[in-house]
Design an enzyme around this catalytic site. Sequence first.
Site, PDB file in Angstrom:
ATOM      1  N   GLU A  16      15.185  -8.510  43.237  1.00 47.08           N
ATOM      2  CA  GLU A  16      14.334  -8.336  42.009  1.00 47.08           C
ATOM      3  C   GLU A  16      15.306  -7.862  41.075  1.00 47.08           C
ATOM      4  O   GLU A  16      16.105  -6.868  40.931  1.00 47.08           O
ATOM      5  CB  GLU A  16      13.353  -7.256  42.358  1.00 47.08           C
ATOM      6  CG  GLU A  16      12.413  -6.756  41.042  1.00 47.08           C
ATOM      7  CD  GLU A  16      11.274  -6.055  41.369  1.00 47.08           C
ATOM      8  OE1 GLU A  16      10.588  -6.470  42.306  1.00 47.08           O
ATOM      9  OE2 GLU A  16      11.043  -5.106  40.413  1.00 47.08           O
ATOM     10  N   THR A  47      10.873  -9.068  36.487  1.00 44.38           N
ATOM     11  CA  THR A  47       9.952  -8.178  36.317  1.00 44.38           C
ATOM     12  C   THR A  47       9.427  -8.502  34.621  1.00 44.38           C
ATOM     13  O   THR A  47      10.080  -9.073  34.019  1.00 44.38           O
ATOM     14  CB  THR A  47      10.097  -6.775  36.287  1.00 44.38           C
ATOM     15  OG1 THR A  47      11.382  -6.464  35.281  1.00 44.38           O
ATOM     16  CG2 THR A  47      10.738  -6.336  37.736  1.00 44.38           C
ATOM     17  N   HIS A  77       6.891 -12.039  37.513  1.00 46.36           N
ATOM     18  CA  HIS A  77       5.976 -10.850  37.688  1.00 46.36           C
ATOM     19  C   HIS A  77       5.019 -11.003  36.512  1.00 46.36           C
ATOM     20  O   HIS A  77       5.484 -11.458  35.200  1.00 46.36           O
ATOM     21  CB  HIS A  77       6.409  -9.675  37.429  1.00 46.36           C
ATOM     22  CG  HIS A  77       7.488  -9.198  38.687  1.00 46.36           C
ATOM     23  ND1 HIS A  77       7.742  -7.956  39.052  1.00 46.36           N
ATOM     24  CD2 HIS A  77       8.207  -9.990  39.488  1.00 46.36           C
ATOM     25  CE1 HIS A  77       8.510  -7.992  40.006  1.00 46.36           C
ATOM     26  NE2 HIS A  77       8.948  -9.194  40.271  1.00 46.36           N
ATOM     27  N   ARG A 107      -1.608  -5.827  38.458  1.00 47.74           N
ATOM     28  CA  ARG A 107      -2.311  -5.033  37.377  1.00 47.74           C
ATOM     29  C   ARG A 107      -1.541  -4.453  36.384  1.00 47.74           C
ATOM     30  O   ARG A 107      -1.901  -4.702  34.967  1.00 47.74           O
ATOM     31  CB  ARG A 107      -3.221  -3.954  37.887  1.00 47.74           C
ATOM     32  CG  ARG A 107      -4.162  -3.476  36.893  1.00 47.74           C
ATOM     33  CD  ARG A 107      -4.665  -2.067  37.450  1.00 47.74           C
ATOM     34  NE  ARG A 107      -3.384  -1.110  37.336  1.00 47.74           N
ATOM     35  CZ  ARG A 107      -3.802   0.194  37.644  1.00 47.74           C
ATOM     36  NH1 ARG A 107      -5.157   0.626  38.043  1.00 47.74           N
ATOM     37  NH2 ARG A 107      -2.853   0.968  37.604  1.00 47.74           N
ATOM     38  N   GLY A 108      -0.231  -3.810  36.633  1.00 54.74           N
ATOM     39  CA  GLY A 108       0.455  -3.134  35.692  1.00 54.74           C
ATOM     40  C   GLY A 108       0.322  -1.737  35.537  1.00 54.74           C
ATOM     41  O   GLY A 108      -0.867  -1.370  35.788  1.00 54.74           O
ATOM     42  N   HIS A 147      -1.227   3.417  46.981  1.00 55.86           N
ATOM     43  CA  HIS A 147      -1.222   3.465  45.841  1.00 55.86           C
ATOM     44  C   HIS A 147      -1.544   4.532  45.091  1.00 55.86           C
ATOM     45  O   HIS A 147      -2.608   5.549  45.414  1.00 55.86           O
ATOM     46  CB  HIS A 147      -1.979   2.272  45.068  1.00 55.86           C
ATOM     47  CG  HIS A 147      -1.845   2.212  43.461  1.00 55.86           C
ATOM     48  ND1 HIS A 147      -2.908   2.713  42.717  1.00 55.86           N
ATOM     49  CD2 HIS A 147      -0.821   1.613  42.822  1.00 55.86           C
ATOM     50  CE1 HIS A 147      -2.367   2.202  41.390  1.00 55.86           C
ATOM     51  NE2 HIS A 147      -0.957   1.863  41.530  1.00 55.86           N
ATOM     52  N   LYS A 163      -7.945  -8.447  47.634  1.00 58.95           N
ATOM     53  CA  LYS A 163      -7.129  -9.068  46.817  1.00 58.95           C
ATOM     54  C   LYS A 163      -6.498 -10.072  47.548  1.00 58.95           C
ATOM     55  O   LYS A 163      -6.369 -11.461  47.122  1.00 58.95           O
ATOM     56  CB  LYS A 163      -5.858  -8.079  46.258  1.00 58.95           C
ATOM     57  CG  LYS A 163      -4.715  -8.817  45.505  1.00 58.95           C
ATOM     58  CD  LYS A 163      -4.160  -7.686  44.723  1.00 58.95           C
ATOM     59  CE  LYS A 163      -3.117  -6.826  45.499  1.00 58.95           C
ATOM     60  NZ  LYS A 163      -2.297  -5.928  44.653  1.00 58.95           N
ATOM     61  N   GLN A 210      17.956   8.842  38.971  1.00 58.73           N
ATOM     62  CA  GLN A 210      17.013   7.465  39.191  1.00 58.73           C
ATOM     63  C   GLN A 210      16.097   7.879  40.474  1.00 58.73           C
ATOM     64  O   GLN A 210      14.822   7.360  40.203  1.00 58.73           O
ATOM     65  CB  GLN A 210      18.087   6.418  39.518  1.00 58.73           C
ATOM     66  CG  GLN A 210      17.597   5.153  40.346  1.00 58.73           C
ATOM     67  CD  GLN A 210      18.513   4.419  41.145  1.00 58.73           C
ATOM     68  OE1 GLN A 210      19.501   4.955  41.424  1.00 58.73           O
ATOM     69  NE2 GLN A 210      18.148   3.456  41.486  1.00 58.73           N
TER      70      GLN A 210
HETATM   71  P1  FAD Z   1      -3.936  -3.303  41.969  1.00 56.83           P
HETATM   72  O1  FAD Z   1      -3.945  -4.223  43.407  1.00 56.83           O
HETATM   73  O2  FAD Z   1      -4.984  -3.932  41.143  1.00 56.83           O
HETATM   74  O3  FAD Z   1      -4.226  -2.018  42.502  1.00 56.83           O
HETATM   75  C1  FAD Z   1      -4.541  -1.006  41.493  1.00 56.83           C
HETATM   76  C2  FAD Z   1      -5.388   0.263  41.985  1.00 56.83           C
HETATM   77  O4  FAD Z   1      -6.631  -0.056  41.792  1.00 56.83           O
HETATM   78  C3  FAD Z   1      -5.185   0.617  43.395  1.00 56.83           C
HETATM   79  O5  FAD Z   1      -5.250   1.935  43.513  1.00 56.83           O
HETATM   80  C4  FAD Z   1      -6.250  -0.210  44.173  1.00 56.83           C
HETATM   81  O6  FAD Z   1      -6.536   0.485  45.520  1.00 56.83           O
HETATM   82  C5  FAD Z   1      -7.434  -0.139  43.115  1.00 56.83           C
HETATM   83  N1  FAD Z   1      -8.030  -1.450  43.185  1.00 56.83           N
HETATM   84  C6  FAD Z   1      -7.782  -2.795  43.430  1.00 56.83           C
HETATM   85  N2  FAD Z   1      -8.696  -3.274  43.363  1.00 56.83           N
HETATM   86  C7  FAD Z   1      -9.883  -2.689  43.101  1.00 56.83           C
HETATM   87  C8  FAD Z   1     -11.384  -2.920  43.340  1.00 56.83           C
HETATM   88  N3  FAD Z   1     -11.966  -4.122  43.761  1.00 56.83           N
HETATM   89  N4  FAD Z   1     -12.361  -1.770  43.181  1.00 56.83           N
HETATM   90  C9  FAD Z   1     -11.801  -0.589  43.177  1.00 56.83           C
HETATM   91  N5  FAD Z   1     -10.651  -0.200  43.183  1.00 56.83           N
HETATM   92  C10 FAD Z   1      -9.584  -1.340  43.203  1.00 56.83           C
HETATM   93  N6  FAD Z   1       4.522  -3.299  37.085  1.00 56.83           N
HETATM   94  C11 FAD Z   1       4.515  -3.968  35.722  1.00 56.83           C
HETATM   95  O7  FAD Z   1       4.198  -3.479  34.820  1.00 56.83           O
HETATM   96  N7  FAD Z   1       5.553  -5.021  35.696  1.00 56.83           N
HETATM   97  C12 FAD Z   1       6.415  -5.352  36.661  1.00 56.83           C
HETATM   98  O8  FAD Z   1       6.845  -6.529  36.661  1.00 56.83           O
HETATM   99  C13 FAD Z   1       5.826  -4.744  38.075  1.00 56.83           C
HETATM  100  N8  FAD Z   1       6.443  -5.175  39.272  1.00 56.83           N
HETATM  101  C14 FAD Z   1       6.184  -4.619  40.550  1.00 56.83           C
HETATM  102  C15 FAD Z   1       6.643  -5.206  41.622  1.00 56.83           C
HETATM  103  C16 FAD Z   1       6.265  -4.729  42.857  1.00 56.83           C
HETATM  104  C17 FAD Z   1       7.027  -5.256  43.989  1.00 56.83           C
HETATM  105  C18 FAD Z   1       5.317  -3.567  42.779  1.00 56.83           C
HETATM  106  C19 FAD Z   1       4.936  -2.881  44.331  1.00 56.83           C
HETATM  107  C20 FAD Z   1       4.888  -3.055  41.896  1.00 56.83           C
HETATM  108  C21 FAD Z   1       5.339  -3.727  40.514  1.00 56.83           C
HETATM  109  N9  FAD Z   1       4.662  -3.041  39.266  1.00 56.83           N
HETATM  110  C22 FAD Z   1       4.971  -3.714  38.033  1.00 56.83           C
HETATM  111  C23 FAD Z   1       3.756  -1.884  39.423  1.00 56.83           C
HETATM  112  C24 FAD Z   1       2.323  -2.252  39.240  1.00 56.83           C
HETATM  113  O9  FAD Z   1       1.736  -2.779  38.094  1.00 56.83           O
HETATM  114  C25 FAD Z   1       1.617  -0.907  39.414  1.00 56.83           C
HETATM  115  O10 FAD Z   1       2.192  -0.249  40.814  1.00 56.83           O
HETATM  116  C26 FAD Z   1       0.214  -0.803  39.153  1.00 56.83           C
HETATM  117  O11 FAD Z   1      -0.259   0.530  39.259  1.00 56.83           O
HETATM  118  C27 FAD Z   1      -0.781  -1.501  40.324  1.00 56.83           C
HETATM  119  O12 FAD Z   1      -0.683  -2.682  40.169  1.00 56.83           O
HETATM  120  P2  FAD Z   1      -1.262  -3.713  41.321  1.00 56.83           P
HETATM  121  O13 FAD Z   1      -0.954  -5.034  41.035  1.00 56.83           O
HETATM  122  O14 FAD Z   1      -0.700  -3.312  42.762  1.00 56.83           O
HETATM  123  O15 FAD Z   1      -2.732  -3.224  41.076  1.00 56.83           O
END
Ligand code: FAD
Length: 287
Positions: A16, A47, A77, A107-108, A147, A163, A210
Amino acid sequence: MKINELKKDTPIFSLEIFPPKKTDGIDTIYNTLEQLKGVYPDFISVTFGAGGSVNNSTTVRIAHDIKTKYGIESVAHMPCIYLSKSDAAKMLDELKANGIENILALRGDLNPDIPAIGDFEYASDLVKFINVYGGFNVIGACYPETHLEASSSAEDIKNLKYKVDCGCNELISQLFFDNNFFYSFLEKCDIAGINVPVEAGIMPVTKKKQIERMTKMCGATLPDKFRKVLDRYEFNDDALRDAGIAYAIDQITDLIANGVSGIHLYTMNDPYVAGRIYEAVKNILKA
Ligand code: FAD
Protein backbone atom coordinates in the site's frame (compact mmCIF):
# COMPACT_ATOMS: atom_id res chain seq x y z
CA MET A 1 -6.72 -7.89 -14.21
CA LYS A 2 -9.13 -8.36 -11.36
CA ILE A 3 -7.29 -9.49 -8.23
CA ASN A 4 -9.95 -12.09 -7.45
CA GLU A 5 -9.06 -13.80 -10.73
CA LEU A 6 -5.40 -14.24 -9.74
CA LYS A 7 -4.75 -17.97 -9.68
CA LYS A 8 -2.12 -18.55 -7.00
CA ASP A 9 -1.49 -21.42 -4.65
CA THR A 10 0.79 -19.26 -2.51
CA PRO A 11 -0.28 -16.22 -0.44
CA ILE A 12 -0.92 -12.88 -2.11
CA PHE A 13 1.72 -10.27 -1.34
CA SER A 14 0.58 -6.69 -1.81
CA LEU A 15 1.76 -3.20 -0.94
CA GLU A 16 0.00 0.00 0.00
CA ILE A 17 1.27 3.45 -0.89
CA PHE A 18 -0.16 6.93 -0.46
CA PRO A 19 0.00 9.86 -2.90
CA PRO A 20 2.75 12.34 -1.93
CA LYS A 21 1.84 15.61 -0.27
CA LYS A 22 1.26 18.47 -2.73
CA THR A 23 4.44 20.14 -1.43
CA ASP A 24 6.54 17.05 -2.27
CA GLY A 25 5.25 16.85 -5.86
CA ILE A 26 3.72 13.79 -7.49
CA ASP A 27 7.02 12.79 -9.10
CA THR A 28 8.49 11.63 -5.78
CA ILE A 29 6.15 8.63 -5.88
CA TYR A 30 7.78 7.39 -9.08
CA ASN A 31 11.18 7.02 -7.38
CA THR A 32 9.40 4.96 -4.73
CA LEU A 33 7.60 2.82 -7.31
CA GLU A 34 10.78 2.26 -9.28
CA GLN A 35 12.29 0.62 -6.20
CA LEU A 36 9.11 -1.17 -5.11
CA LYS A 37 8.86 -3.05 -8.40
CA GLY A 38 11.84 -5.16 -7.22
CA VAL A 39 9.66 -6.40 -4.39
CA TYR A 40 7.41 -8.22 -6.93
CA PRO A 41 4.04 -7.44 -5.36
CA ASP A 42 0.88 -9.05 -6.74
CA PHE A 43 -0.69 -5.60 -6.57
CA ILE A 44 -0.15 -2.14 -5.17
CA SER A 45 -3.03 -0.21 -3.64
CA VAL A 46 -3.17 3.58 -3.56
CA THR A 47 -4.92 5.43 -0.75
CA PHE A 48 -7.35 8.30 -1.21
CA GLY A 49 -7.95 11.02 1.41
CA ALA A 50 -11.57 10.83 2.57
CA GLY A 51 -11.94 14.60 2.31
CA GLY A 52 -10.52 14.56 -1.24
CA SER A 53 -12.74 15.56 -4.12
CA VAL A 54 -13.16 13.73 -7.40
CA ASN A 55 -11.31 16.59 -9.04
CA ASN A 56 -8.27 15.40 -7.14
CA SER A 57 -7.33 12.58 -9.49
CA THR A 58 -3.93 11.80 -8.02
CA THR A 59 -4.96 8.37 -6.75
CA VAL A 60 -6.39 7.45 -10.13
CA ARG A 61 -3.33 8.72 -11.96
CA ILE A 62 -0.90 6.81 -9.74
CA ALA A 63 -3.00 3.62 -9.91
CA HIS A 64 -3.04 3.95 -13.71
CA ASP A 65 0.74 4.45 -13.87
CA ILE A 66 1.39 1.45 -11.61
CA LYS A 67 -0.32 -0.69 -14.27
CA THR A 68 0.99 0.91 -17.39
CA LYS A 69 4.51 2.04 -16.45
CA TYR A 70 5.43 -0.70 -14.00
CA GLY A 71 3.27 -3.61 -15.21
CA ILE A 72 1.91 -4.24 -11.70
CA GLU A 73 -1.80 -4.66 -10.95
CA SER A 74 -3.28 -1.78 -8.95
CA VAL A 75 -6.14 -1.12 -6.56
CA ALA A 76 -7.63 2.35 -6.04
CA HIS A 77 -9.00 3.17 -2.59
CA MET A 78 -12.36 4.94 -2.69
CA PRO A 79 -13.78 6.43 0.51
CA CYS A 80 -17.42 7.46 0.05
CA ILE A 81 -18.56 9.46 3.06
CA TYR A 82 -17.81 12.80 1.39
CA LEU A 83 -18.94 11.76 -2.10
CA SER A 84 -22.32 12.40 -3.67
CA LYS A 85 -23.69 9.67 -5.91
CA SER A 86 -22.90 11.77 -8.95
CA ASP A 87 -19.29 12.32 -7.79
CA ALA A 88 -18.96 8.58 -7.14
CA ALA A 89 -20.26 7.82 -10.64
CA LYS A 90 -17.75 10.32 -12.07
CA MET A 91 -14.94 8.66 -10.17
CA LEU A 92 -15.99 5.22 -11.45
CA ASP A 93 -16.04 6.62 -15.01
CA GLU A 94 -12.52 7.95 -14.45
CA LEU A 95 -11.27 4.66 -12.98
CA LYS A 96 -12.76 2.74 -15.88
CA ALA A 97 -11.28 5.11 -18.46
CA ASN A 98 -7.89 4.59 -16.82
CA GLY A 99 -8.13 0.81 -16.99
CA ILE A 100 -8.38 0.29 -13.21
CA GLU A 101 -10.33 -2.84 -12.36
CA ASN A 102 -9.98 -3.12 -8.57
CA ILE A 103 -11.45 -0.82 -5.93
CA LEU A 104 -11.09 -0.89 -2.15
CA ALA A 105 -14.53 0.45 -1.21
CA LEU A 106 -14.39 2.41 2.05
CA ARG A 107 -16.53 4.64 4.15
CA GLY A 108 -13.60 6.87 5.10
CA ASP A 109 -12.85 8.41 8.47
CA LEU A 110 -15.38 10.93 9.73
CA ASN A 111 -14.10 14.47 10.07
CA PRO A 112 -16.12 16.35 12.71
CA ASP A 113 -15.50 19.60 10.77
CA ILE A 114 -16.91 18.30 7.48
CA PRO A 115 -20.58 17.28 7.35
CA ALA A 116 -21.21 13.99 5.53
CA ILE A 117 -22.94 14.33 2.16
CA GLY A 118 -25.50 11.69 3.11
CA ASP A 119 -25.59 9.68 -0.13
CA PHE A 120 -23.41 6.90 1.33
CA GLU A 121 -23.57 6.12 5.05
CA TYR A 122 -21.50 2.93 5.12
CA ALA A 123 -18.97 1.27 2.86
CA SER A 124 -21.62 -1.35 2.03
CA ASP A 125 -23.67 1.41 0.32
CA LEU A 126 -20.70 2.06 -1.96
CA VAL A 127 -20.11 -1.67 -2.53
CA LYS A 128 -23.70 -1.95 -3.83
CA PHE A 129 -23.33 1.21 -5.93
CA ILE A 130 -20.12 -0.04 -7.59
CA ASN A 131 -21.62 -3.44 -8.31
CA VAL A 132 -24.68 -1.85 -9.92
CA TYR A 133 -22.30 0.24 -12.07
CA GLY A 134 -20.46 -3.01 -12.89
CA GLY A 135 -17.06 -4.09 -14.19
CA PHE A 136 -14.98 -3.78 -11.00
CA ASN A 137 -13.58 -6.23 -8.48
CA VAL A 138 -14.64 -4.83 -5.11
CA ILE A 139 -12.56 -5.24 -1.95
CA GLY A 140 -13.55 -4.20 1.59
CA ALA A 141 -11.70 -3.25 4.79
CA CYS A 142 -11.94 -5.22 8.04
CA TYR A 143 -10.77 -4.86 11.63
CA PRO A 144 -9.21 -7.78 13.56
CA GLU A 145 -9.48 -5.77 16.79
CA THR A 146 -12.96 -4.39 15.93
CA HIS A 147 -13.63 -1.02 14.31
CA LEU A 148 -13.33 1.77 16.88
CA GLU A 149 -16.91 2.97 16.40
CA ALA A 150 -18.53 -0.47 16.65
CA SER A 151 -20.40 -1.20 19.88
CA SER A 152 -19.06 -4.78 19.98
CA SER A 153 -17.07 -7.26 17.99
CA ALA A 154 -20.28 -9.23 17.26
CA GLU A 155 -21.94 -6.08 15.85
CA ASP A 156 -18.89 -5.31 13.71
CA ILE A 157 -18.78 -8.87 12.33
CA LYS A 158 -22.51 -8.72 11.54
CA ASN A 159 -21.96 -5.47 9.62
CA LEU A 160 -18.94 -6.98 7.86
CA LYS A 161 -20.99 -9.99 6.79
CA TYR A 162 -23.56 -7.62 5.28
CA LYS A 163 -20.82 -5.67 3.47
CA VAL A 164 -19.37 -8.88 2.01
CA ASP A 165 -22.84 -10.07 0.97
CA CYS A 166 -23.31 -6.75 -0.86
CA GLY A 167 -20.50 -7.89 -3.17
CA CYS A 168 -16.96 -7.76 -1.74
CA ASN A 169 -14.75 -10.47 -3.20
CA GLU A 170 -12.02 -10.08 -0.60
CA LEU A 171 -11.02 -8.14 2.48
CA ILE A 172 -7.88 -6.32 3.61
CA SER A 173 -7.34 -5.93 7.32
CA GLN A 174 -6.40 -3.01 9.48
CA LEU A 175 -2.86 -3.25 10.86
CA PHE A 176 -2.29 -5.28 14.01
CA PHE A 177 0.77 -6.27 16.05
CA ASP A 178 -0.50 -9.39 17.76
CA ASN A 179 -1.32 -12.20 15.32
CA ASN A 180 -3.67 -13.81 17.84
CA PHE A 181 -6.19 -11.01 17.18
CA PHE A 182 -6.10 -11.90 13.50
CA TYR A 183 -6.55 -15.65 14.08
CA SER A 184 -9.46 -15.10 16.43
CA PHE A 185 -11.00 -12.65 13.91
CA LEU A 186 -10.73 -15.28 11.14
CA GLU A 187 -12.54 -17.76 13.38
CA LYS A 188 -15.35 -15.26 13.96
CA CYS A 189 -15.59 -14.63 10.20
CA ASP A 190 -15.80 -18.36 9.62
CA ILE A 191 -18.60 -18.78 12.16
CA ALA A 192 -20.46 -15.81 10.61
CA GLY A 193 -20.18 -17.35 7.13
CA ILE A 194 -17.74 -14.76 5.77
CA ASN A 195 -15.85 -16.91 3.32
CA VAL A 196 -13.85 -14.47 1.18
CA PRO A 197 -10.02 -14.28 1.39
CA VAL A 198 -8.72 -11.91 4.07
CA GLU A 199 -5.31 -10.28 3.60
CA ALA A 200 -3.46 -9.47 6.81
CA GLY A 201 -2.38 -5.81 7.09
CA ILE A 202 1.17 -5.48 8.39
CA MET A 203 2.84 -2.20 9.19
CA PRO A 204 6.58 -2.19 9.85
CA VAL A 205 7.13 0.36 12.58
CA THR A 206 10.27 2.39 12.19
CA LYS A 207 9.54 5.47 14.31
CA LYS A 208 8.08 5.69 17.81
CA LYS A 209 5.98 8.78 17.01
CA GLN A 210 4.52 7.01 13.96
CA ILE A 211 3.34 4.09 16.05
CA GLU A 212 1.85 6.27 18.76
CA ARG A 213 -0.16 8.16 16.13
CA MET A 214 -1.26 5.01 14.32
CA THR A 215 -2.35 3.06 17.40
CA LYS A 216 -4.35 6.06 18.62
CA MET A 217 -6.00 6.41 15.22
CA CYS A 218 -6.87 2.75 14.65
CA GLY A 219 -6.86 1.28 18.16
CA ALA A 220 -4.31 -1.48 17.47
CA THR A 221 -2.96 -3.07 20.65
CA LEU A 222 0.78 -2.83 21.22
CA PRO A 223 1.98 -6.10 22.79
CA ASP A 224 4.39 -5.72 25.74
CA LYS A 225 7.13 -7.44 23.76
CA PHE A 226 6.91 -4.73 21.10
CA ARG A 227 6.49 -1.85 23.53
CA LYS A 228 9.79 -2.87 25.18
CA VAL A 229 11.53 -2.70 21.81
CA LEU A 230 10.11 0.77 21.16
CA ASP A 231 11.12 2.02 24.60
CA ARG A 232 14.61 0.60 24.35
CA TYR A 233 15.48 1.94 20.91
CA GLU A 234 13.38 5.10 20.70
CA PHE A 235 16.42 7.37 20.48
CA ASN A 236 18.41 5.16 18.12
CA ASP A 237 16.88 5.49 14.65
CA ASP A 238 18.85 2.70 13.01
CA ALA A 239 18.25 0.23 15.82
CA LEU A 240 14.53 1.05 15.97
CA ARG A 241 14.19 0.62 12.21
CA ASP A 242 15.96 -2.77 12.34
CA ALA A 243 13.83 -3.87 15.28
CA GLY A 244 10.62 -2.78 13.51
CA ILE A 245 11.60 -4.68 10.37
CA ALA A 246 12.50 -7.79 12.42
CA TYR A 247 9.14 -7.62 14.22
CA ALA A 248 7.21 -7.39 10.92
CA ILE A 249 9.20 -10.32 9.46
CA ASP A 250 8.40 -12.40 12.53
CA GLN A 251 4.67 -11.57 12.23
CA ILE A 252 4.61 -12.40 8.50
CA THR A 253 6.47 -15.69 8.96
CA ASP A 254 3.98 -16.80 11.61
CA LEU A 255 0.99 -15.71 9.50
CA ILE A 256 2.19 -17.59 6.43
CA ALA A 257 2.94 -20.71 8.49
CA ASN A 258 -0.66 -20.48 9.70
CA GLY A 259 -2.01 -20.45 6.14
CA VAL A 260 -3.04 -16.81 5.75
CA SER A 261 -4.53 -15.82 2.34
CA GLY A 262 -2.27 -12.84 1.88
CA ILE A 263 -0.03 -10.17 3.36
CA HIS A 264 -0.76 -6.49 2.70
CA LEU A 265 2.25 -4.39 3.63
CA TYR A 266 1.65 -0.78 4.62
CA THR A 267 4.88 0.54 3.10
CA MET A 268 4.58 4.16 4.32
CA ASN A 269 6.21 4.89 0.93
CA ASP A 270 9.51 3.49 2.23
CA PRO A 271 10.95 1.14 -0.42
CA TYR A 272 14.04 0.38 1.67
CA VAL A 273 11.97 -1.12 4.48
CA ALA A 274 9.64 -2.96 2.07
CA GLY A 275 12.70 -4.33 0.23
CA ARG A 276 14.32 -5.68 3.38
CA ILE A 277 11.11 -7.38 4.45
CA TYR A 278 10.60 -8.91 1.01
CA GLU A 279 14.18 -10.22 0.91
CA ALA A 280 13.64 -11.90 4.28
CA VAL A 281 10.29 -13.54 3.44
CA LYS A 282 10.44 -14.14 -0.33
CA ASN A 283 11.19 -17.86 -0.06
CA ILE A 284 8.60 -18.29 2.67
CA LEU A 285 6.03 -16.56 0.45
CA LYS A 286 6.78 -18.89 -2.45
CA ALA A 287 7.04 -22.14 -0.46
P1 FAD B 1 -17.68 0.53 7.20
O1 FAD B 1 -17.55 -0.84 6.68
O2 FAD B 1 -18.83 1.35 6.70
O3 FAD B 1 -17.77 0.45 8.80
C1 FAD B 1 -17.66 1.65 9.57
C2 FAD B 1 -18.38 1.44 10.92
O4 FAD B 1 -19.80 1.36 10.70
C3 FAD B 1 -18.00 0.13 11.64
O5 FAD B 1 -18.01 0.39 13.02
C4 FAD B 1 -19.12 -0.84 11.25
O6 FAD B 1 -19.32 -1.85 12.23
C5 FAD B 1 -20.32 0.12 11.17
N1 FAD B 1 -21.30 -0.32 10.17
C6 FAD B 1 -21.04 -0.78 8.92
N2 FAD B 1 -22.20 -1.07 8.29
C7 FAD B 1 -23.21 -0.78 9.15
C8 FAD B 1 -24.63 -0.87 9.08
N3 FAD B 1 -25.24 -1.31 7.96
N4 FAD B 1 -25.36 -0.48 10.16
C9 FAD B 1 -24.74 -0.03 11.30
N5 FAD B 1 -23.40 0.07 11.43
C10 FAD B 1 -22.64 -0.30 10.36
N6 FAD B 1 -9.56 5.81 4.82
C11 FAD B 1 -9.44 6.78 3.88
O7 FAD B 1 -9.99 7.87 4.05
N7 FAD B 1 -8.70 6.58 2.74
C12 FAD B 1 -8.09 5.40 2.49
O8 FAD B 1 -7.43 5.26 1.45
C13 FAD B 1 -8.19 4.36 3.46
N8 FAD B 1 -7.62 3.14 3.25
C14 FAD B 1 -7.83 2.12 4.15
C15 FAD B 1 -7.30 0.86 3.88
C16 FAD B 1 -7.49 -0.21 4.76
C17 FAD B 1 -6.94 -1.57 4.43
C18 FAD B 1 -8.23 0.01 5.97
C19 FAD B 1 -8.44 -1.12 6.95
C20 FAD B 1 -8.76 1.28 6.25
C21 FAD B 1 -8.56 2.34 5.35
N9 FAD B 1 -9.10 3.61 5.57
C22 FAD B 1 -8.96 4.61 4.64
C23 FAD B 1 -9.76 3.92 6.85
C24 FAD B 1 -11.29 3.68 6.81
O9 FAD B 1 -11.89 4.61 5.93
C25 FAD B 1 -11.80 3.88 8.25
O10 FAD B 1 -11.34 2.84 9.07
C26 FAD B 1 -13.29 4.10 8.41
O11 FAD B 1 -13.51 4.57 9.75
C27 FAD B 1 -14.16 2.86 8.21
O12 FAD B 1 -14.20 2.51 6.91
P2 FAD B 1 -14.88 1.14 6.43
O13 FAD B 1 -14.89 1.13 4.97
O14 FAD B 1 -14.32 -0.02 7.14
O15 FAD B 1 -16.38 1.42 6.97
